[in-house]
Design an enzyme around this catalytic site. Structure first.
Site, PDB file in Angstrom:
ATOM      1  N   GLU A  23     -23.120 -64.324  -3.155  1.00 45.42           N
ATOM      2  CA  GLU A  23     -22.369 -63.121  -3.503  1.00 45.42           C
ATOM      3  C   GLU A  23     -20.885 -63.148  -3.124  1.00 45.42           C
ATOM      4  O   GLU A  23     -20.418 -62.308  -2.349  1.00 45.42           O
ATOM      5  CB  GLU A  23     -23.065 -61.901  -2.898  1.00 45.42           C
TER       6      GLU A  23
ATOM      7  N   GLU B 154     -30.990 -62.763  -7.608  1.00 49.48           N
ATOM      8  CA  GLU B 154     -31.454 -61.591  -6.874  1.00 49.48           C
ATOM      9  C   GLU B 154     -31.483 -60.382  -7.796  1.00 49.48           C
ATOM     10  O   GLU B 154     -30.516 -60.117  -8.508  1.00 49.48           O
ATOM     11  CB  GLU B 154     -30.548 -61.251  -5.684  1.00 49.48           C
TER      12      GLU B 154
END
Length: 397
Positions: A194, A317
């Site tokens: 991320e 995710e």
């Protein structure tokens, strides 16, 4: 944009002693029962050495990236028991988060019930990683390693910090690539979890351009182990020519003009993260057309990569507590599952663990009971898994 805040709320003991000496190690070879063969990309597909498309059903199992320096849940159950359940439910791929701090000599595993896990007694954190990989391979479950964070205390915007510089990020990746290069249970590297904030794409700024950093790390890994897939997440905004905001790691609009190019071809897999209103409010959840507006957003932000046959997309995710179609989060989750299935994308669901604060897990809070509503939803996109024994029988016929 306000992202999801502290999405992964852990119940851990925060012991943050830093060090820089790596544990000594001996490269780990594949067990005879491990899944054989590596993968490469072919257009938007991930295929094996014979050209057959991979059939992955994936989930995340976190903990090694936290101050526990071990997989969460081992305080309640044995690693064998948990892996048996993962396999029984049809999963054959685990995205395995870790932190660079895991490899520091001062890091010690914590919160393991050694009565249930006697074979983990005396092991350091990387040896616990070894053990998980060994046991997963024996069950035909493959592993993607995920550099989730530099230090165990929390996420970082960029792939480096003052305490864990880029050189350490790359050297640890090379160490892992060498450690598991003879073990096809480990099939890939998710380079950094991320990227967001300062992280950019296509700007040419060496200190912030995540695309350039991904190329440096990817090439370093492939120089040691050319067989791994290299998973590259997006940023959240700060894309050259397009500053549209999205989830951390989810904005891959820059790939259209600035793709990741590695020295070894057919290794790049793009891996966006996507979340729902249970994690954080976003403008598209308030659109009167919601959830019908979502496919066009996904097409524009990361889905086009697969649709245009640029590269495979693995949604690394996504997850949430509610799958009921009567609530916004359930509408979002079901819409994304449909999109993944309709476009033949790959996925690793967040998460096996129930202790992810705003998403929950596939396990309920007792760490034993499987969440049937979530499994029923994911069952619509799960693929038939052929075991190693079945593969051997088919080859012998």
């Amino acid at each position: 944009m306000k992202k999801k805040g502290l999405k992964k709320t852990f119940f851990v003991i925060a012991s943050l002693v830093m060090g820089f000496t790596l544990y000594g190690y001996t490269p780990v070879s594949a067990d005879a029962a491990s899944v054989k063969g590596y993968y490469h990309t072919q257009g938007n597909k991930i295929v094996d050495e014979s050209g057959k498309e991979a059939a992955f059903n994936g989930l995340n199992w976190f903990g090694l990236e936290t101050p526990n320096y071990t997989l969460h849940g081992l305080w309640s159950r044995s690693m064998d028991d948990m892996l048996d359940q993962v396999k029984k439910e049809g999963y054959n791929l685990i995205r395995l988060p870790y932190s660079n701090q895991l490899f520091d000599s001062s890091s010690r595993p914590d919160s393991i019930d050694y009565h249930k896990n006697p074979d983990l007694v005396g092991l350091n954190p990387i040896q616990i990683m070894d053990k998980l990989i060994e046991k997963a391979g024996q069950r035909g479950i493959q592993i993607i390693l995920d550099r989730h964070r530099p230090g165990s205390g929390g996420q970082s915007e960029l792939w480096y910090t003052s305490q864990y510089p880029e050189s350490r990020w790359i050297s640890d990746w090379k160490m892992l690539a060498d450690r598991y290069k003879n073990n096809p249970t480990v099939i890939g590297a998710d380079l950094h979890n991320e990227p967001h904030g300062q992280a950019s794409w296509g700007t040419g700024n060496a200190s912030t351009d995540w695309r350039l950093a991904a190329q440096r790390a990817g090439n370093a890994i492939l120089s040691v182990n050319p067989n791994w897939l290299i998973l590259v997440e997006g940023v959240d905004h700060n894309v050259q020519g397009n500053n549209s905001q999205y989830w951390w790691g989810g904005n891959l609009t820059g790939v259209a003009n600035y793709p990741v190019v590695l020295d070894v071809p057919n290794r790049v897999v793009y891996s966006p993260h996507d979340y729902g209103p249970g994690v954080s409010s976003q403008p598209w959840f308030n659109d009167p057309a919601f959830p019908s507006n979502l496919p066009a957003i996904w097409d524009q932000t990361w889905g086009y990569i697969s649709k245009q046959n640029i590269a495979p997309v693995l949604v690394g995710e996504f997850g949430g507590r509610n799958v009921d179609l009567s609530c916004p989060e359930g509408k979002w989750q079901n819409a994304l599952v449909h999109y993944i299935g309709a476009n033949n994308l790959y996925f690793t669901y967040w998460s096996l663990n129930p202790n992810s604060g705003d998403t929950g897990g596939l396990l309920l809070d007792d760490w034993t009971t499987w969440n049937r509503p979530k499994q029923d939803m994911l069952g619509r996109i799960m693929k038939p898994v052929v075991s190693v024994a079945q593969q051997a029988e088919a080859a012998a016929e």
